[in-house]
Design a protein around this motif. Structure first.
Motif, PDB file in Angstrom:
ATOM      1  N   MET A   1       4.116  -3.549   6.793  1.00 43.15           N
ATOM      2  CA  MET A   1       4.183  -2.970   5.470  1.00 43.15           C
ATOM      3  C   MET A   1       5.473  -3.397   4.798  1.00 43.15           C
ATOM      4  O   MET A   1       6.504  -3.508   5.447  1.00 43.15           O
ATOM      5  N   LYS A   2       5.457  -3.651   3.499  1.00 48.32           N
ATOM      6  CA  LYS A   2       6.632  -4.102   2.784  1.00 48.32           C
ATOM      7  C   LYS A   2       7.705  -3.025   2.775  1.00 48.32           C
ATOM      8  O   LYS A   2       7.421  -1.835   2.800  1.00 48.32           O
ATOM      9  N   LYS A   3       8.967  -3.465   2.721  1.00 47.60           N
ATOM     10  CA  LYS A   3      10.081  -2.528   2.668  1.00 47.60           C
ATOM     11  C   LYS A   3      10.063  -1.765   1.358  1.00 47.60           C
ATOM     12  O   LYS A   3       9.876  -2.340   0.294  1.00 47.60           O
ATOM     13  N   TRP A   4      10.302  -0.476   1.435  1.00 48.41           N
ATOM     14  CA  TRP A   4      10.328   0.345   0.232  1.00 48.41           C
ATOM     15  C   TRP A   4      11.592   0.062  -0.559  1.00 48.41           C
ATOM     16  O   TRP A   4      12.651  -0.215  -0.010  1.00 48.41           O
ATOM     17  N   TYR A  28      -1.288  10.837  -0.500  1.00 49.50           N
ATOM     18  CA  TYR A  28      -1.668   9.835   0.493  1.00 49.50           C
ATOM     19  C   TYR A  28      -2.672  10.402   1.496  1.00 49.50           C
ATOM     20  O   TYR A  28      -3.652   9.741   1.854  1.00 49.50           O
ATOM     21  N   THR A  29      -2.448  11.634   1.941  1.00 48.93           N
ATOM     22  CA  THR A  29      -3.313  12.191   2.985  1.00 48.93           C
ATOM     23  C   THR A  29      -4.753  12.343   2.510  1.00 48.93           C
ATOM     24  O   THR A  29      -5.693  12.190   3.297  1.00 48.93           O
ATOM     25  N   ASN A  92       2.836   7.332  10.050  1.00 43.51           N
ATOM     26  CA  ASN A  92       4.124   7.687   9.461  1.00 43.51           C
ATOM     27  C   ASN A  92       3.968   8.029   7.983  1.00 43.51           C
ATOM     28  O   ASN A  92       4.596   8.968   7.481  1.00 43.51           O
ATOM     29  N   LEU A  93       3.122   7.258   7.290  1.00 44.54           N
ATOM     30  CA  LEU A  93       2.860   7.570   5.889  1.00 44.54           C
ATOM     31  C   LEU A  93       2.117   8.899   5.756  1.00 44.54           C
ATOM     32  O   LEU A  93       2.334   9.654   4.808  1.00 44.54           O
TER      33      LEU A  93
END
Length: 215
Positions: A1-4, A28-29, A92-93
């Motif tokens: 995943m790209k860095k925030w 997100y959930t 984690n997200l």
């Protein structure tokens, strides 16, 4: 995943640009629990995908921008040509539960749509056997989504529907000499009519391959 990156910095940059779009927001959930079926085994060649479809035409709305953010964190999505929202499935997200924003074309009402798709992009030609193998996995995924009770009432997947871009005007031809016409940008293949060795010649790369169930 790209860095925030910093959401504050990105927001300041966006303020300088005129934006005309319809905007939708989800946690997100909420989306994660719709897509987590992709983590199950038995349908590695198909997936559940998330789209925003025009309420009037049923075609995919153009996503002009999509991103998720949580406090100082920000990540923008790269939208593919089929207009799928490529939401990562990540525990984690799920714990962080950021907000997910989707912007679509101004003036169109777009409904969220969960669709079963083939993972592999199809171009040039594909055999009836390849498509039949896909439908078996689509059956498994639909059973996983519907649960034990629903599978006794849901019809089997008997074919597929090819979805093309609006620029395509030619239908799908078969190795048996048929021409299957476009209908609203789609061509449906009833696989009960074809032996495994029949090939389908595609006018261009297919945007989506979805299951077709007998009504």
């Amino acid at each position: 995943m790209k860095k925030w990156i910093s959401a504050t910095t990105l927001s300041l940059l966006c303020l300088a640009l005129p934006v005309k779009a319809e905007q939708y927001r989800f946690t997100y959930t909420k989306l994660y629990y719709q897509l987590k079926v992709n983590q199950k085994e038995g349908h590695e060649d198909v997936r559940m995908a998330l789209f925003f479809n025009d309420a009037k035409t049923g075609k995919a709305c153009q996503i002009t921008k999509a991103w998720m953010e949580k406090e100082e964190h920000y990540e923008e999505f790269t939208i593919p040509s089929n207009q799928e929202l490529p939401l990562p499935i990540d525990n984690n997200l799920k714990s962080a539960n950021p907000l997910v924003y989707i912007q679509t074309e101004e003036g169109k009402q777009c409904d969220i749509s969960m669709e079963v798709l083939a993972n592999k992009p199809f171009r040039d030609s594909v055999s009836a056997k390849e498509l039949r193998d896909l439908t078996l996995q689509m059956d498994v995924m639909l059973a996983d989504i519907g649960g034990m009770f629903a599978k006794y009432f849901m019809p089997d997947v008997e074919g597929v529907t090819f979805v093309f871009s609006d620029a395509v005007t030619k239908g799908v031809s078969t190795s048996t000499g048929e021409l299957l016409p476009l209908n609203n940008g789609k061509v449906t293949i009833d696989l009960r009519k074809y032996s495994d060795d029949v090939k389908f010649e595609l006018p261009t790369e297919v945007l989506k391959v979805t299951p077709w169930l007998v009504k």
